[in-house]
Structures are given as structure tokens and as C-alpha cells.
Design a protein around this motif. Structure first.
Motif, PDB file in Angstrom:
ATOM      1  N   LEU A 290      40.269  61.298  34.496  1.00 51.68           N
ATOM      2  CA  LEU A 290      40.096  60.299  35.549  1.00 51.68           C
ATOM      3  C   LEU A 290      38.800  60.538  36.308  1.00 51.68           C
ATOM      4  O   LEU A 290      38.460  61.681  36.639  1.00 51.68           O
ATOM      5  CB  LEU A 290      41.281  60.354  36.513  1.00 51.68           C
ATOM      6  N   SER A 291      38.076  59.466  36.590  1.00 52.67           N
ATOM      7  CA  SER A 291      36.879  59.534  37.424  1.00 52.67           C
ATOM      8  C   SER A 291      36.888  58.356  38.392  1.00 52.67           C
ATOM      9  O   SER A 291      37.533  57.334  38.150  1.00 52.67           O
ATOM     10  CB  SER A 291      35.607  59.483  36.569  1.00 52.67           C
ATOM     11  N   VAL A 292      36.153  58.533  39.500  1.00 51.65           N
ATOM     12  CA  VAL A 292      35.988  57.463  40.482  1.00 51.65           C
ATOM     13  C   VAL A 292      34.551  56.981  40.402  1.00 51.65           C
ATOM     14  O   VAL A 292      33.610  57.775  40.471  1.00 51.65           O
ATOM     15  CB  VAL A 292      36.315  57.949  41.902  1.00 51.65           C
ATOM     16  N   VAL A 293      34.377  55.678  40.223  1.00 50.16           N
ATOM     17  CA  VAL A 293      33.052  55.075  40.092  1.00 50.16           C
ATOM     18  C   VAL A 293      32.606  54.540  41.445  1.00 50.16           C
ATOM     19  O   VAL A 293      33.363  53.847  42.139  1.00 50.16           O
ATOM     20  CB  VAL A 293      33.076  53.931  39.054  1.00 50.16           C
ATOM     21  N   ASP A 294      31.371  54.872  41.815  1.00 50.10           N
ATOM     22  CA  ASP A 294      30.829  54.442  43.107  1.00 50.10           C
ATOM     23  C   ASP A 294      30.371  52.995  42.999  1.00 50.10           C
ATOM     24  O   ASP A 294      29.191  52.699  42.866  1.00 50.10           O
ATOM     25  CB  ASP A 294      29.669  55.355  43.512  1.00 50.10           C
ATOM     26  N   SER A 295      31.338  52.091  43.045  1.00 47.35           N
ATOM     27  CA  SER A 295      31.068  50.654  42.916  1.00 47.35           C
ATOM     28  C   SER A 295      31.989  49.901  43.856  1.00 47.35           C
ATOM     29  O   SER A 295      33.153  50.279  44.025  1.00 47.35           O
ATOM     30  CB  SER A 295      31.300  50.197  41.473  1.00 47.35           C
ATOM     31  N   PRO A 296      31.519  48.832  44.496  1.00 49.24           N
ATOM     32  CA  PRO A 296      32.352  48.091  45.454  1.00 49.24           C
ATOM     33  C   PRO A 296      33.425  47.238  44.795  1.00 49.24           C
ATOM     34  O   PRO A 296      34.238  46.623  45.501  1.00 49.24           O
ATOM     35  CB  PRO A 296      31.323  47.207  46.179  1.00 49.24           C
ATOM     36  N   ILE A 297      33.466  47.195  43.470  1.00 50.92           N
ATOM     37  CA  ILE A 297      34.460  46.375  42.782  1.00 50.92           C
ATOM     38  C   ILE A 297      35.854  46.942  43.031  1.00 50.92           C
ATOM     39  O   ILE A 297      36.080  48.142  42.877  1.00 50.92           O
ATOM     40  CB  ILE A 297      34.174  46.322  41.273  1.00 50.92           C
ATOM     41  N   ALA A 298      36.787  46.103  43.409  1.00 51.14           N
ATOM     42  CA  ALA A 298      38.173  46.521  43.617  1.00 51.14           C
ATOM     43  C   ALA A 298      38.894  46.465  42.276  1.00 51.14           C
ATOM     44  O   ALA A 298      39.495  45.452  41.912  1.00 51.14           O
ATOM     45  CB  ALA A 298      38.861  45.622  44.648  1.00 51.14           C
ATOM     46  N   ASN A 299      38.830  47.566  41.542  1.00 57.68           N
ATOM     47  CA  ASN A 299      39.312  47.540  40.169  1.00 57.68           C
ATOM     48  C   ASN A 299      39.702  48.940  39.722  1.00 57.68           C
ATOM     49  O   ASN A 299      39.313  49.945  40.326  1.00 57.68           O
ATOM     50  CB  ASN A 299      38.216  46.992  39.247  1.00 57.68           C
ATOM     51  N   ALA A 300      40.474  49.016  38.664  1.00 62.32           N
ATOM     52  CA  ALA A 300      40.772  50.265  37.968  1.00 62.32           C
ATOM     53  C   ALA A 300      41.029  49.890  36.520  1.00 62.32           C
ATOM     54  O   ALA A 300      41.646  48.850  36.249  1.00 62.32           O
ATOM     55  CB  ALA A 300      41.993  50.955  38.562  1.00 62.32           C
ATOM     56  N   VAL A 301      40.551  50.685  35.579  1.00 59.21           N
ATOM     57  CA  VAL A 301      40.697  50.353  34.166  1.00 59.21           C
ATOM     58  C   VAL A 301      41.125  51.576  33.379  1.00 59.21           C
ATOM     59  O   VAL A 301      40.784  52.713  33.730  1.00 59.21           O
ATOM     60  CB  VAL A 301      39.377  49.791  33.570  1.00 59.21           C
ATOM     61  N   ALA A 302      41.886  51.332  32.329  1.00 54.89           N
ATOM     62  CA  ALA A 302      42.278  52.386  31.394  1.00 54.89           C
ATOM     63  C   ALA A 302      41.578  52.111  30.074  1.00 54.89           C
ATOM     64  O   ALA A 302      41.826  51.087  29.434  1.00 54.89           O
ATOM     65  CB  ALA A 302      43.790  52.392  31.211  1.00 54.89           C
ATOM     66  N   LEU A 303      40.694  53.010  29.680  1.00 56.91           N
ATOM     67  CA  LEU A 303      39.974  52.880  28.424  1.00 56.91           C
ATOM     68  C   LEU A 303      40.701  53.669  27.344  1.00 56.91           C
ATOM     69  O   LEU A 303      41.533  54.535  27.643  1.00 56.91           O
ATOM     70  CB  LEU A 303      38.544  53.391  28.593  1.00 56.91           C
ATOM     71  N   PRO A 304      40.414  53.409  26.078  1.00 62.07           N
ATOM     72  CA  PRO A 304      41.059  54.188  25.010  1.00 62.07           C
ATOM     73  C   PRO A 304      40.816  55.680  25.181  1.00 62.07           C
ATOM     74  O   PRO A 304      39.806  56.111  25.733  1.00 62.07           O
ATOM     75  CB  PRO A 304      40.366  53.646  23.739  1.00 62.07           C
TER      76      PRO A 304
END
Length: 361
Positions: free
Chosen positions: A189-203
Motif C-alpha cells: 500500500l502507498s499513498v499518492v500525493d494527489s488531490p483526487i478523492a480515490n483509491a485503487v487496487a491494481l493487480p
């Protein structure tokens, strides 16, 4: 026996055998005779039609009507001239009978239905099954290749990731959820420094949480419930299924468009990982996983309902890159979450929540 030489070649349309014949003309018909004078066929002159034949051959090929069947190749110049003279409709084009379009409509409709079934039923179901047998290291390698592109699309600041004590808190919570549900793989898990209100699960068990989602949340349990939802996608390997589905779809499109280089397929795979758009069935499956795993950990999932409402308001109903892009209606989901919540505990302390909130500065 008739001593006259054959002037044409006849094929009955049933076998490949060609028969040398001679022709006899009457007022209304062309009689085709074998070399012994025996009757081979008798064709009414108004029904004789020319059949395409290579130019320059010096021959004329005719048939009875425009349909399949017997063919007569005339080689004698006098017979050819007579054909042209007595067969008024020799070069007439095929006419269209009443209702000629019905078979085409039937075939076309069947083709459209087949394509719809392939793209909406067969490919999605097959993709879900194939995703289950893809080696886990392959998923990890795929995500490692595409993640730098994701950061560019999402507009992360600097190197793109946030670091600090709050990151350890979030990783600890998602690892706890993985443990109580028997996930069986490492979660990264990582936290991306972006204002987008989102979370994604990649393969490959890769989960990205965006700063905008943490900033929007009023309660730590809401953020952890989102992590549980994304863990559900990873558990059911929805991301890999989406990649396989997009690849198969793009491969078919590539064949139709003649894109033999596979450029379309590559584009579709990249868009799948960036868009992370799942079917509603997948989203419901991940929702239920989140509620069950939060209950297993005895954490209250009800705050997720409030976060969903805020997400909808923040995105103004837009469907681009928001966490609810393919979910059922927000109001219905919020009520379902409240009704199905069984955990009562807090997922982190006030100090830990402050560390998470301050993670990106």
C-alpha cells in the motif's frame, strides 16, 4: 452417330467433369446435345444469362438464370453471335425478388446478437476464470511496469508518494484485514500525493490511496473501510480480470481494424489499469467483502456511508476517476452499509488518525 464436331463444353454443376457438346437452335430454346446426338439439356432462350468469364478468352459462358447450376461455355463464333442475337436478356443483371432483404436482416441480426453476447457475457466470464490462474508474480510485474504511467495521469507531486508515521498506520490496518480474511499474499500500500478523492487496487496486491480521499474523510473507519473494499478487489483479482477482458476485447477489435501490431490491445490494457472501472457485480462483491472483513476485525464500517455521500458531492455526480464510478446508487449503498454493519470498534486512535491526516503534509 452425328459427325458434326462439338462447339461447346457443358458442366452439369454437380460434378467437375466437363462434357463436349454441340448446340441446336429453335425459335424458343437452345438444345444441348452430346456427341452422339443425345439430349443433354434444353434451355428456354429468355432464361439464358451470361456468366462472367475472363476477357480475351474468345469464349462466352452462359447459365440458366443467375443462380448456381449448370454452365455452358460456347467457343464457336457463329454460336456466340447467335446467342447474342436471340437471347434478348443475355446480359441482364440479376433482379431482386420481393423479400430479398429478409435473409440479410436475419443474418445481420444474428451477427449483432453474437457480438453482443461475446463482449458482454463470454469475454467477462472467461476473463474472471482466467484471472484466477494467472501466477501472482505476473500480476506484480505487470503493475510495476504501468505504475509510473499511473502517477503521471493522477498528477502526484514530486516523486508521487507520501511518507511518514501515518503510512505505517494504514499499512498495519490493511495487513490486519488481510490476515483476518486469509488473503494469502503480500499487500503493498502507498499513498499518492494527489488531490483526487480515490483509491485503487491494481493487480498483484498493489493498493494506492490518494491524498484527496484522506482529506475528505471525517472518520478513520471510513478510510479503512475503503481499504477493505480495495482488498476485496485484490482478493477476487478483479484488476487482472479487467486486464484480460480489455486485452481480449482489444484483440478482437485489432483483428477487425487490421491492427496486427497489437497497438490497440496495449492501449486498452493501460486504460484499464488507469480507469480501474469494474462491473457493478464486482463492486457489490468488493462492498460485501469490506463489510465482512470490517466485522471480522470488529471495526465499525458505518462511517463509510457518510464518506460516500461526501464523495458524490465532491465529484458533482461526475464519473471520472472517482471511487464510485461504477457503483450502485450512493443513497442505496449508504443505507445497505448502515444496515449490514456489525463491527463497533475504532480502527485507530486519535493520535494515529492525526498521523494519517498529516501524511502528505
Amino acid at each position: 452417330m452425328d459427325d458434326r464436331q462439338p462447339t461447346a463444353v457443358f458442366n452439369d454443376g454437380k460434378t467437375a467433369k466437363a462434357q463436349a457438346v454441340r448446340l441446336s437452335w429453335s425459335e424458343n430454346a437452345l438444345t444441348i446435345l452430346d456427341q452422339d446426338g443425345g439430349l443433354v439439356a434444353k434451355w428456354p432462350l429468355p432464361e439464358i444469362r451470361a456468366v462472367p468469364i475472363p476477357h480475351g478468352s474468345g469464349e462466352v459462358r452462359v447459365a440458366l438464370g443467375h443462380g448456381p447450376g449448370a454452365r455452358l461455355t460456347v467457343r464457336d463464333a457463329d454460336d456466340i453471335a447467335h446467342l447474342e442475337a436471340v437471347c434478348a436478356d443475355l446480359h441482364a443483371r440479376p433482379g431482386r425478388e420481393s423479400g430479398w432483404w429478409k435473409p440479410y436482416l436475419g443474418w445481420g441480426s444474428a451477427a449483432v446478437v453474437s457480438v453482443v453476447v461475446i463482449f458482454t457475457v463470454i469475454i467477462p466470464q472467461l476473463s474472471a476464470q482466467l484471472a484466477k490462474i494467472v501466477p501472482w508474480p505476473w500480476e506484480v510485474a505487470l503493475t510495476e511496469q504501468v505504475e509510473p504511467q499511473l502517477l503521471q495521469v493522477f498528477g502526484g507531486k514530486g516523486k508521487g508518494y507520501c511518507d511518514g508515521p501515518g503510512l505505517s498506520v494504514l499499512r498495519d490496518r490493511v495487513e490486519h484485514l488481510a490476515a483476518v480474511t486469509g488473503f494469502g499474499h503480500d499487500i503493498n500500500l502507498s499513498v499518492v500525493d494527489s488531490p483526487i478523492a480515490n483509491a485503487v487496487a491494481l493487480p498483484g496486491g498493489r493498493i494506492l490511496v490518494f491524498r484527496g480521499l484522506i482529506d475528505l474523510a471525517d472518520d478513520p473507519n471510513a478510510v479503512v473501510a475503503v481499504l477493505a473494499h480495495e482488498l476485496g478487489h485484490a482478493t477476487y483479482r478483479h484488476g487482472m480480470a479487467g486486464v484480460i477482458q480489455s486485452s481480449a476485447t482489444a484483440a478482437l477489435i485489432s483483428l477487425v481494424l487490421g491492427d496486427v501490431t497489437g497497438g490497440a490491445a496495449i492501449t486498452y490494457v493501460a486504460e484499464t489499469l488507469i480507469d480501474t472501472s469494474y462491473s457493478r457485480d464486482m463492486e457489490r462483491q468488493a462492498d460485501q467483502f469490506a463489510l465482512d472483513s470490517m466485522a471480522e476485525a470488529d471495526w465499525d464500517a458505518a462511517p463509510l456511508a457518510g464518506l460516500l455521500t461526501k464523495l458524490e458531492e465532491a465529484n458533482g455526480g461526475a464519473k471520472d476517476m472517482d471511487w464510485m464510478s461504477s457503483h450502485p446508487a450512493t443513497e442505496d449503498r449508504a443505507q445497505e452499509i448502515k444496515n449490514a454493519t456489525h463491527g463497533t470498534g475504532r480502527s485507530m486512535s486519535e493520535r494515529e488518525w492525526k498521523e494519517v491526516r498529516a501524511l502528505c503534509g
